[in-house]
Design a protein around this motif. Structure first.
Motif, PDB file in Angstrom:
ATOM      1  N   ASN A   1       0.026   1.355 -11.362  1.00  0.00           N
ATOM      2  CA  ASN A   1       1.486   1.238 -11.220  1.00  0.00           C
ATOM      3  C   ASN A   1       2.035   1.446  -9.816  1.00  0.00           C
ATOM      4  O   ASN A   1       3.209   1.708  -9.657  1.00  0.00           O
ATOM      5  N   CYS A   2       1.177   1.335  -8.827  1.00  0.00           N
ATOM      6  CA  CYS A   2       1.649   1.389  -7.442  1.00  0.00           C
ATOM      7  C   CYS A   2       1.648  -0.044  -6.906  1.00  0.00           C
ATOM      8  O   CYS A   2       0.592  -0.692  -6.857  1.00  0.00           O
ATOM      9  N   ILE A   3       2.827  -0.527  -6.523  1.00  0.00           N
ATOM     10  CA  ILE A   3       2.954  -1.915  -6.031  1.00  0.00           C
ATOM     11  C   ILE A   3       2.010  -2.177  -4.858  1.00  0.00           C
ATOM     12  O   ILE A   3       1.375  -3.223  -4.781  1.00  0.00           O
ATOM     13  N   PHE A   4       1.945  -1.217  -3.935  1.00  0.00           N
ATOM     14  CA  PHE A   4       1.145  -1.465  -2.735  1.00  0.00           C
ATOM     15  C   PHE A   4      -0.353  -1.412  -3.040  1.00  0.00           C
ATOM     16  O   PHE A   4      -1.131  -2.157  -2.436  1.00  0.00           O
ATOM     17  N   CYS A   5      -0.787  -0.565  -3.998  1.00  0.00           N
ATOM     18  CA  CYS A   5      -2.192  -0.604  -4.407  1.00  0.00           C
ATOM     19  C   CYS A   5      -2.510  -1.970  -5.033  1.00  0.00           C
ATOM     20  O   CYS A   5      -3.597  -2.513  -4.834  1.00  0.00           O
ATOM     21  N   LYS A   6      -1.535  -2.518  -5.769  1.00  0.00           N
ATOM     22  CA  LYS A   6      -1.740  -3.839  -6.382  1.00  0.00           C
ATOM     23  C   LYS A   6      -1.818  -4.934  -5.320  1.00  0.00           C
ATOM     24  O   LYS A   6      -2.567  -5.898  -5.485  1.00  0.00           O
TER      25      LYS A   6
ATOM     26  N   LYS B   1      -5.678   3.220   0.988  1.00  0.00           N
ATOM     27  CA  LYS B   1      -5.952   4.380   0.136  1.00  0.00           C
ATOM     28  C   LYS B   1      -4.596   4.867  -0.327  1.00  0.00           C
ATOM     29  O   LYS B   1      -3.646   4.897   0.479  1.00  0.00           O
ATOM     30  N   HIS B   2      -4.494   5.242  -1.599  1.00  0.00           N
ATOM     31  CA  HIS B   2      -3.203   5.701  -2.097  1.00  0.00           C
ATOM     32  C   HIS B   2      -2.924   7.114  -1.594  1.00  0.00           C
ATOM     33  O   HIS B   2      -3.402   8.092  -2.148  1.00  0.00           O
ATOM     34  N   ILE B   3      -2.127   7.164  -0.520  1.00  0.00           N
ATOM     35  CA  ILE B   3      -1.608   8.436   0.004  1.00  0.00           C
ATOM     36  C   ILE B   3      -0.098   8.308  -0.156  1.00  0.00           C
ATOM     37  O   ILE B   3       0.481   7.297   0.259  1.00  0.00           O
TER      38      ILE B   3
ATOM     39  N   LYS C   1       6.124   4.782  -3.282  1.00  0.00           N
ATOM     40  CA  LYS C   1       5.444   6.059  -3.024  1.00  0.00           C
ATOM     41  C   LYS C   1       3.984   5.854  -2.612  1.00  0.00           C
ATOM     42  O   LYS C   1       3.055   6.447  -3.165  1.00  0.00           O
ATOM     43  N   HIS C   2       3.809   4.971  -1.652  1.00  0.00           N
ATOM     44  CA  HIS C   2       2.511   4.738  -1.014  1.00  0.00           C
ATOM     45  C   HIS C   2       2.836   4.656   0.472  1.00  0.00           C
ATOM     46  O   HIS C   2       3.650   3.805   0.881  1.00  0.00           O
ATOM     47  N   LEU C   3       2.235   5.539   1.245  1.00  0.00           N
ATOM     48  CA  LEU C   3       2.529   5.623   2.682  1.00  0.00           C
ATOM     49  C   LEU C   3       2.634   4.237   3.317  1.00  0.00           C
ATOM     50  O   LEU C   3       1.770   3.384   3.110  1.00  0.00           O
TER      51      LEU C   3
END
Ligand code: AMP
Ligand code: ZN
Length: 116
Positions: free
Chosen positions: A3-8, A45-47, A98-100
């Motif tokens: 559910n993190c857009i930027f990880c996707k 990396k999810h930070i 909420k992804h740096l």
């Protein structure tokens, strides 16, 4: 992270218009640009944010992000005319994703006041 857009975007589930990529960093154009050139630079990396940087490994990502910004500035030919780098952090900073991430704002003369 789920559910993190930027990880996707990193894993290719959501498309992006890439500007730069290396082992640790991805940069792509913001979908709602606020300046003629608006690029987001993110760690692979999810930070969550600057205040969640905790390990030497995390700080290696920050180092790579700075290297990426340096290269992107030259690639987009904004290194001489200049640009602004912004990292919104937390509630008062107006951070929505909420992804740096670091915004590169360029392509016009920006005001001298950083904060609205
Ligand atoms: P912030 O307010 O600092 O969390 O900024 C998040 C930024 O991500 C905003 O400028 C959004 O326009 C941008 N954004 C959100 N979703 C996407 C996406 N799928 N592709 C590119 N940029 C995005
Ligand atoms: Zn993420």
């Amino acid at each position: 992270m789920d559910n993190c857009i930027f990880c996707k975007i990193i894993n290719g589930e959501i498309p992006s218009n890439k500007v730069y990529e290396d082992e640790k960093v991805l940069a792509f154009y913001d979908i709602h640009p606020v300046t003629p050139i608006h690029v987001l630079v993110i760690p692979k990396k999810h930070i969550e944010s600057i205040v969640k940087l905790e390990s030497e490994e995390d700080y290696e990502y920050v180092k790579s992000i700075h290297k990426a910004i340096n290269e992107i500035a030259k690639k987009l030919n904004i290194d001489e005319e200049g640009f602004r780098v912004v990292a919104n952090c937390g509630e008062n900073g107006g951070q929505e994703v909420k992804h740096l991430h670091y915004h590169i704002l360029a392509g016009k003369k920006l005001g001298t006041k950083v904060a609205e």
